[in-house]
Design an enzyme around this catalytic site. Structure first.
Site, PDB file in Angstrom:
ATOM      1  N   HIS A 131      35.968 -28.930  33.793  1.00 47.82           N
ATOM      2  CA  HIS A 131      35.771 -29.622  32.587  1.00 47.82           C
ATOM      3  C   HIS A 131      37.257 -29.666  31.716  1.00 47.82           C
ATOM      4  O   HIS A 131      37.248 -28.794  30.744  1.00 47.82           O
ATOM      5  CB  HIS A 131      34.846 -28.608  31.594  1.00 47.82           C
ATOM      6  CG  HIS A 131      34.228 -29.421  30.545  1.00 47.82           C
ATOM      7  ND1 HIS A 131      34.397 -30.863  30.190  1.00 47.82           N
ATOM      8  CD2 HIS A 131      33.084 -29.263  29.764  1.00 47.82           C
ATOM      9  CE1 HIS A 131      33.734 -31.151  29.309  1.00 47.82           C
ATOM     10  NE2 HIS A 131      32.892 -30.241  28.784  1.00 47.82           N
ATOM     11  N   ARG A 174      28.117 -33.122  22.932  1.00 46.37           N
ATOM     12  CA  ARG A 174      29.540 -32.739  22.162  1.00 46.37           C
ATOM     13  C   ARG A 174      30.236 -33.910  23.043  1.00 46.37           C
ATOM     14  O   ARG A 174      31.098 -34.416  22.397  1.00 46.37           O
ATOM     15  CB  ARG A 174      30.025 -31.680  22.214  1.00 46.37           C
ATOM     16  CG  ARG A 174      29.718 -30.768  20.671  1.00 46.37           C
ATOM     17  CD  ARG A 174      29.570 -29.233  21.455  1.00 46.37           C
ATOM     18  NE  ARG A 174      28.267 -29.080  21.918  1.00 46.37           N
ATOM     19  CZ  ARG A 174      27.081 -28.683  21.375  1.00 46.37           C
ATOM     20  NH1 ARG A 174      27.036 -28.782  20.163  1.00 46.37           N
ATOM     21  NH2 ARG A 174      26.154 -28.751  22.205  1.00 46.37           N
ATOM     22  N   THR A 175      30.366 -33.588  24.259  1.00 45.94           N
ATOM     23  CA  THR A 175      31.431 -34.498  24.966  1.00 45.94           C
ATOM     24  C   THR A 175      31.363 -35.788  24.840  1.00 45.94           C
ATOM     25  O   THR A 175      32.063 -36.597  24.754  1.00 45.94           O
ATOM     26  CB  THR A 175      31.289 -33.968  26.293  1.00 45.94           C
ATOM     27  OG1 THR A 175      31.592 -32.311  26.381  1.00 45.94           O
ATOM     28  CG2 THR A 175      32.506 -34.493  27.298  1.00 45.94           C
ATOM     29  N   LYS A 182      18.625 -48.562  43.590  1.00 48.91           N
ATOM     30  CA  LYS A 182      18.301 -49.500  44.382  1.00 48.91           C
ATOM     31  C   LYS A 182      19.311 -49.402  45.863  1.00 48.91           C
ATOM     32  O   LYS A 182      19.292 -49.799  46.694  1.00 48.91           O
ATOM     33  CB  LYS A 182      18.880 -51.048  44.014  1.00 48.91           C
ATOM     34  CG  LYS A 182      17.948 -51.384  42.756  1.00 48.91           C
ATOM     35  CD  LYS A 182      18.688 -52.838  42.516  1.00 48.91           C
ATOM     36  CE  LYS A 182      18.197 -53.116  41.190  1.00 48.91           C
ATOM     37  NZ  LYS A 182      19.057 -54.482  40.473  1.00 48.91           N
ATOM     38  N   ARG A 218      30.446 -37.709  33.480  1.00 47.04           N
ATOM     39  CA  ARG A 218      30.129 -36.383  33.618  1.00 47.04           C
ATOM     40  C   ARG A 218      29.012 -36.244  34.779  1.00 47.04           C
ATOM     41  O   ARG A 218      28.039 -37.491  34.883  1.00 47.04           O
ATOM     42  CB  ARG A 218      29.351 -35.792  32.426  1.00 47.04           C
ATOM     43  CG  ARG A 218      28.703 -34.543  32.497  1.00 47.04           C
ATOM     44  CD  ARG A 218      28.139 -34.047  31.311  1.00 47.04           C
ATOM     45  NE  ARG A 218      29.222 -33.361  30.544  1.00 47.04           N
ATOM     46  CZ  ARG A 218      29.262 -32.312  29.561  1.00 47.04           C
ATOM     47  NH1 ARG A 218      27.818 -32.090  29.189  1.00 47.04           N
ATOM     48  NH2 ARG A 218      30.122 -31.843  29.086  1.00 47.04           N
TER      49      ARG A 218
END
Ligand code: NCD
Length: 328
Positions: free
Chosen positions: A140, A57-58, A86, A107
């Site tokens: 959030h 969803r986000t 790396k 996120r």
């Protein structure tokens, strides 16, 4: 509002402004001409979606919110394909993204990274806004904004969020959505919170201390059926089992923390049932047909609220207000 990393940047006027702008963009977008007007607002802007933790969803709502405004997007969803493998530092990676785009939405499975990215922006010549789309178990903020919007809309004929009793149920210990929502409800008058959770998954002391310091009334219970009749809204969450260290989620009997047909009878006729989704078994699919179940609407609200957030961050909010009257 330069970054959206933490809920602490919001006050009531800004929350009201974002909710108002959300309603404006969703109504402008209804007509073809209105949708085109929105799409032409930010055609030279680009956004990077950096999601190294699973998201449906986000991610999709952010991506599509960018597209609503004509913002092009690029993405990294797997750290294995970025140069961090790396040995590039997190800061160097973020600085690199910022060379190409005008906004980073991110996120992470761990807390604190969006905040680190925002700090980095203070020391580089071309700082760009950072949006926290979920930082570990901690915060959030854009979810909390869409939750506030959904609550305000649900009670628009009944004084909005002010004066409401809101239950939060499930894994309150590790659920970042409820943690962020708790931090925003302090901006509303006389809100009462009821935390309904198994003992092992109670709300953390930091949020309780925050509520105490801000004079937000709350109480805790493990008895859903006793609490339901007094609630105006019940915000249900799933077990955040991805954070289990020792399979602790499966050790809990979740049956007493579930909404099904019996519980529907205990909820006020004017009550609303919310969930940030995805759900596990804590809301029976039959509940979806009840008009008080607003979680699918909440999900869609998320895209419109994110349009409003991006418009505000990239400087299109005034143009939206100036143009909105052409699209009644
Ligand atoms: C939430 C999250 O990621 O914290 N999902 C979402 O963004 N709508 C809730 C969850 O995963 O339980």
């Amino acid at each position: 509002m330069f970054h959206v990393v933490d809920t602490e940047i919001f006050d009531r006027p800004l929350l009201d402004e974002l909710c108002r702008l959300t309603t404006v963009v969703r109504s402008v977008a209804k007509s073809r001409d209105g949708a085109r007007f929105l799409q032409e607002l930010l055609p030279t802007k680009r956004a990077m979606l950096y999601f190294t933790q699973p998201s449906t969803r986000t991610f999709l709502s952010m991506n599509n919110a960018c597209h609503v405004l004509g913002v092009r997007t690029s993405e990294i969803r797997d750290p294995e394909v970025s140069s961090e493998v790396k040995g590039e530092s997190f800061e160097d990676s973020i600085r690199t993204f910022s060379s190409y785009v005008d906004l980073i939405v991110m996120r992470t499975p761990e807390p604190g990274y969006a905040a680190r990215a925002a700090v980095l922006m203070e020391s580089i010549p071309r700082p760009i806004p950072i949006v926290n789309a979920g930082s570990g178990k901690d915060q959030h903020p854009t979810q909390a904004l869409l939750d506030v919007y959904t609550l305000e809309r649900s009670f628009e004929n009944d004084g909005g969020i002010d004066g409401k009793t809101i239950g939060m149920m499930g894994d309150l210990k590790r659920g970042r959505t409820v943690r962020s929502l708790c931090r925003l409800v302090r901006h509303y008058q006389d809100v009462r919170l009821v935390f309904i959770a198994p003992d092992a998954f109670e709300m953390e002391p930091d949020i309780k201390a925050f509520l105490d310091a801000n004079n937000v009334e709350y109480h805790e219970t493990a008895r859903l059926h006793d609490a339901l009749p007094e609630l105006d809204a019940i915000y249900v969450t799933r077990m955040q089992s991805e954070h289990d260290i020792d399979d602790e989620s499966s050790a809990v009997n979740l049956a007493p923390f579930t909404i099904g047909s019996y519980e529907l009878d205990l909820i006020k006729p004017s009550g609303v049932i919310m969930h940030p989704l995805p759900r596990g078994s804590e809301i029976h699919p039959d509940v979806d047909r009840d008009p008080r179940a607003v979680y699918w609407r909440q999900e869609r609200n998320g895209m419109w609220m994110r349009v409003a957030i991006i418009a505000k961050l990239l400087g299109a909010a005034e143009a939206i207000d100036a143009g909105a009257s052409q699209f009644p």
